[in-house]
Structure formats: C-alpha cells, structure tokens
Design an enzyme around this catalytic site. Structure first.
Site, PDB file in Angstrom:
ATOM      1  N   ASP A  72       0.876  -1.177   0.000  1.00  0.00           N
ATOM      2  CA  ASP A  72       0.000   0.000   0.000  1.00  0.00           C
ATOM      3  C   ASP A  72       0.913   1.226   0.000  1.00  0.00           C
ATOM      4  O   ASP A  72       1.841   1.305   0.818  1.00  0.00           O
ATOM      5  CB  ASP A  72      -0.891  -0.029   1.256  1.00  0.00           C
ATOM      6  N   ILE A  73       0.698   2.165  -0.915  1.00  0.00           N
ATOM      7  CA  ILE A  73       1.590   3.341  -0.980  1.00  0.00           C
ATOM      8  C   ILE A  73       1.272   4.348   0.126  1.00  0.00           C
ATOM      9  O   ILE A  73       2.001   5.295   0.332  1.00  0.00           O
ATOM     10  CB  ILE A  73       1.574   4.028  -2.373  1.00  0.00           C
TER      11      ILE A  73
ATOM     12  N   HIS B 260      -9.984  -5.893  -2.086  1.00  0.00           N
ATOM     13  CA  HIS B 260      -8.590  -6.000  -1.654  1.00  0.00           C
ATOM     14  C   HIS B 260      -8.565  -6.224  -0.153  1.00  0.00           C
ATOM     15  O   HIS B 260      -9.328  -5.626   0.584  1.00  0.00           O
ATOM     16  CB  HIS B 260      -7.761  -4.774  -2.055  1.00  0.00           C
TER      17      HIS B 260
ATOM     18  N   HIS C  38      -6.413  -5.903   3.148  1.00  0.00           N
ATOM     19  CA  HIS C  38      -5.249  -5.244   3.743  1.00  0.00           C
ATOM     20  C   HIS C  38      -4.628  -6.185   4.774  1.00  0.00           C
ATOM     21  O   HIS C  38      -5.347  -6.770   5.602  1.00  0.00           O
ATOM     22  CB  HIS C  38      -5.666  -3.973   4.497  1.00  0.00           C
TER      23      HIS C  38
END
Ligand SMILES: [Zn+2]
Length: 133
Positions: free
Chosen positions: A32-33, A96, A98
């Site tokens: 994750d950016i 998605h 996490h």
C-alpha cells in the site's frame, strides 16, 4: 473480467507500476503506498469484483489461503505480534484485503495511513523479498 477504469485492474495488467512482491494465477500482493505501518500489503484478486461477498468460490477461500502465506512472510519480516486483516473497499471499488503488521489492535486504523516515498517502499520491498523462498 477486468474493468478498464479500475486502478487495480490497471496494476494487474502492469499498465500502472506497483510495489508487487507476489503473484499467482488468481492474486497479486502489493505494498500500500499509504501504509498504516511498514509492510502494509494488499492482496488483490485478479478478477474485478467490487464486493467481497460477490467473490465466487473458490476465489473467496483462496484469498484467505493466500493471506496466510503472505501474512507469515510479513510477520517474519517485520517481527510483529500479529497481522491485522481489513476489508472495506471504499477506496478502490475492487476487492482487496489489507494485511498490516501490528503489535496492538488500535494500530489497525486507516486514519493512521500516510504516504510513503518511493525509496521507503523500495526498501520495504527488499526486506520482504529476503523472506520469500
Ligand atoms: Zn478492478
């Protein structure tokens, strides 16, 4: 099927660069950016699907099998007590999961996410890659 307006579909097709360290037939895992903590990863099914409850079997259960594999790598790399799982999907309309290395429950807080530099993300990627067999 992929959605041409979806950023994750573009990442899957390699049209947009990402910090990817895992790929198989059905999933990719990328950093994750905007990580909550270092090592914050997203596992993304290759099929475009907005809602986790609409993911077909066996993809739905395979997602969690993949999470276990990736989670173990993250736990070892970042020496965290646990790996927090979160699924909400309001940021990008493509399922998605996490995975966040955490030591306390309250650390799994999306409000704590902050932008990481490319250099930081590259460094994190190298650390993780050392623990992939
Ligand atoms: Zn998509």
């Amino acid at each position: 099927m992929l959605d041409e307006n979806c950023i994750f579909c573009k990442i899957i097709k390699n049209e947009i660069p990402s910090f990817k360290f895992y790929e198989d037939k059905n999933f990719i895992a990328i950093l994750d950016i905007n990580p909550i903590k270092e090592g914050h990863t997203m596992i993304i099914p290759k099929e475009h699907c907005p809602d986790i409850l609409d993911l077909e079997e066996p993809i739905h259960s395979e997602l969690f099998k993949t999470a276990k594999k990736i989670g173990k790598i993250l736990k070892k790399t970042f020496n965290s007590k646990r790996i927090g799982y979160a699924i909400e999907g309001f940021g990008v309309d493509h399922v998605h999961l996490h995975l966040v290395p955490i030591d306390k429950g309250y650390e799994l807080n999306p409000c704590d996410s902050k932008n990481a530099s490319k250099e930081e993300l590259k460094e994190t990627l190298e650390k993780i890659k050392k623990n992939i067999n």
